[in-house]
Scaffold this active site. Structure first.
Site, PDB file in Angstrom:
ATOM      1  N   ASP A 207      -3.675   3.719  11.245  1.00 31.27           N
ATOM      2  CA  ASP A 207      -3.343   3.641   9.775  1.00 31.27           C
ATOM      3  C   ASP A 207      -3.632   5.190   9.407  1.00 31.27           C
ATOM      4  OD1 ASP A 207      -3.722   3.606   7.177  1.00 31.27           O
ATOM      5  OD2 ASP A 207      -5.031   1.732   7.197  1.00 31.27           O
ATOM      6  N   THR A 233       0.385   4.371   3.665  1.00 33.49           N
ATOM      7  CA  THR A 233       0.784   4.255   2.270  1.00 33.49           C
ATOM      8  C   THR A 233       1.428   5.553   2.001  1.00 33.49           C
ATOM      9  OG1 THR A 233      -1.150   5.524   1.643  1.00 33.49           O
ATOM     10  CG2 THR A 233      -1.401   3.072   1.403  1.00 33.49           C
ATOM     11  N   LYS A 236      -0.324   9.130  -0.807  1.00 38.23           N
ATOM     12  CA  LYS A 236      -1.572  10.419  -0.656  1.00 38.23           C
ATOM     13  C   LYS A 236      -0.935  11.779  -0.434  1.00 38.23           C
ATOM     14  CE  LYS A 236      -4.678   6.473   0.430  1.00 38.23           C
ATOM     15  NZ  LYS A 236      -4.206   5.377   0.788  1.00 38.23           N
TER      16      LYS A 236
HETATM   17  N1  DSN Z   1      -8.483   3.595  -1.833  1.00 34.47           N
HETATM   18  C1  DSN Z   1      -8.081   4.593  -0.877  1.00 34.47           C
HETATM   19  C2  DSN Z   1      -8.593   5.699  -0.765  1.00 34.47           C
HETATM   20  O1  DSN Z   1      -9.189   6.235  -1.802  1.00 34.47           O
HETATM   21  O2  DSN Z   1      -9.031   6.451   0.394  1.00 34.47           O
HETATM   22  C3  DSN Z   1      -7.923   3.579   0.486  1.00 34.47           C
HETATM   23  O3  DSN Z   1      -7.464   2.563   0.240  1.00 34.47           O
END
Ligand code: DSN
Length: 426
Positions: A207, A233, A236
């Site tokens: 992940d 994801t 980020k």
């Molecule tokens: N909410 C994410 C984070 O801040 O790392 C993980 O799902």
């Protein structure tokens, strides 16, 4: 859009139809402009990515995959999804990419659906040690429907000890092993995890949600040659819209696709797919590689500056974009510190630290990161100032004072005025 690519005069339709929401959106723009955003999972997307998310693609249903849809009218959606997949495959060097998961949690759930049966054992990093809810933590569906067993980090190093992971894996025989997490400041040893997974015949999932942009930018090793599936994801360090991808070799492509749709989800969010495609195009550029390098350089320097001011960094520093800080010896808990920093215009989140003696709702630490400030153009030369601000506010909270908050807030605003954020109106 102005000559710098910053969007101007937005939201006039929204303001006419729904002034209440329009004014909150505008307030959020100002907030994101005026504050130093240090939450390591957050970023600023480019104006192009933002534009793609706000397109008419949101009007379209497209259950299925390109060329195999359950609805007609896919003349434009099919090529968009094909382009997004191909860009992901090329950027990360994988055979197959599924770009449909709505976000990280559904992406991980799809992995369970593809490779495990309810009740099977899953080995993941403990949530308070830096893992994620969906790596088998109790309150998550993944810890309810599967048997979660957990590894952590060593008390003396703050790092995962692969000998301990191996012992646990040999004892518990997990069906799936997750590596990676949400508060891991150090490089993940994908090859080490792979040798454990092979030994116990487990499916290994990396992940990389937090570090996908660092991998794409060449500043963190890639898991691709070591793991069965990469889950990430897109919003980020990768600097895309809120979404997710599953990457794998051709041998797992069918199982992954079937698990995402029809296993778990309905129609993909086509506006998000388009924005993912744009972000992947941006991530394949030299500019993005420079950005990724700067994210890590900033985090390292910020860590050094904080350590020099008596901040206790979990694992002693960082290899990535992220710093986890145990505030115990500063005489303040994570939540009041985070709230005071927020009042000072510095946005962080409170976080558990390994072996935390406090509750997860009121933990000992804060988690900070450099992806967003680097997107605004801040570099190592600014990190001493950032550390000084954090030190001032945390020292004040510990002393029961608010003395520095207003000063820091003004200084933050003044600095950021010279560093416009991508995608925000000037
Ligand atoms: N909410 C994410 C984070 O801040 O790392 C993980 O799902």
């Amino acid at each position: 859009m102005d000559i710098h690519g910053h969007v101007t005069n937005r939201h006039h339709q929204l303001a006419a139809v729904d002034p209440e929401i329009a004014s909150l959106v505008r307030a959020e723009e100002l907030l994101q402009h005026d504050t130093l955003r240090l939450i390591p999972s957050e970023n600023y997307v480019s104006a192009a990515v933002l534009e793609a998310t706000g397109t008419v693609l949101t009007n379209k249903y497209s259950e299925g995959y390109p060329g195999r849809r359950y609805y007609e009218g896919q003349q434009n959606v099919d090529p968009i999804e094909i382009i997004a997949r191909e860009r992901a495959q090329s950027l990360f060097g994988v055979d197959h990419a599924n770009v449909q998961p709505y976000s990280g949690s559904p992406a991980n759930l799809a992995v369970y659906l593809a490779f495990a049966k309810p009740g099977d054992t899953v080995l993941g990093m403990s949530l308070p040690m830096g893992g994620h809810l969906t790596h088998g933590w109790g309150v998550s569906a993944t810890g309810t429907w599967f048997r979660g067993v957990r590894y952590g980090v060593r008390a003396d190093t703050g790092r995962t000890d692969l000998d301990e992971v191996r012992d646990l894996a040999l004892r518990e025989r997990p069906r799936i092993i997750f590596c990676g997490g949400t508060a891991v400041p150090r490089t993940v040893d994908f090859a080490g995890f792979a040798s454990i997974a092979r030994e116990v015949d487990a499916t290994l999932v990396a992940d990389v949600s937090h570090i996908a942009g660092l991998i794409a930018g060449g500043v963190h090793p890639s898991p691709v040659d070591h793991v069965d599936v990469v889950s990430t994801t897109t919003h980020k360090t990768l600097r895309g819209p809120r979404g997710a991808m599953l990457l794998c070799g051709r041998e797992h492509a069918k199982a992954i696709d079937k698990a995402v749709f029809p296993g778990l989800q309905g129609g993909p969010h086509n506006h998000t797919t388009a924005a993912i495609a744009v972000a992947l195009r941006e991530a394949a550029t030299d500019d993005f590689r420079t950005y990724a390098r700067q994210v890590v350089a900033n985090a390292r320097r910020l860590g050094e500056e904080l350590a020099a001011r008596d901040f206790d960094l979990v694992s002693g520093g960082t290899d990535t974009h992220l710093l986890l800080i145990d505030l115990s010896r500063r005489g303040v808990a994570g939540k009041p510190a985070a709230k005071a920093l927020d009042r000072a215009g510095i946005v962080v989140n409170h976080n558990t630290v390994p072996f935390d003696r406090r509750s997860p709702f009121d933990p000992s630490g804060i988690r900070i990161g450099t992806p967003a400030l680097t997107s605004r153009g801040l570099t190592e030369e600014h990190m001493a100032l950032v550390a000084r601000w954090i030190d001032r506010v945390v020292s004040d909270v510990a002393a029961g004072s608010e003395g520095g908050v207003a000063t820091v807030r003004a200084e933050v605003r003044e600095l950021l005025a010279g560093y416009p954020a991508p995608g925000l109106p000037v």
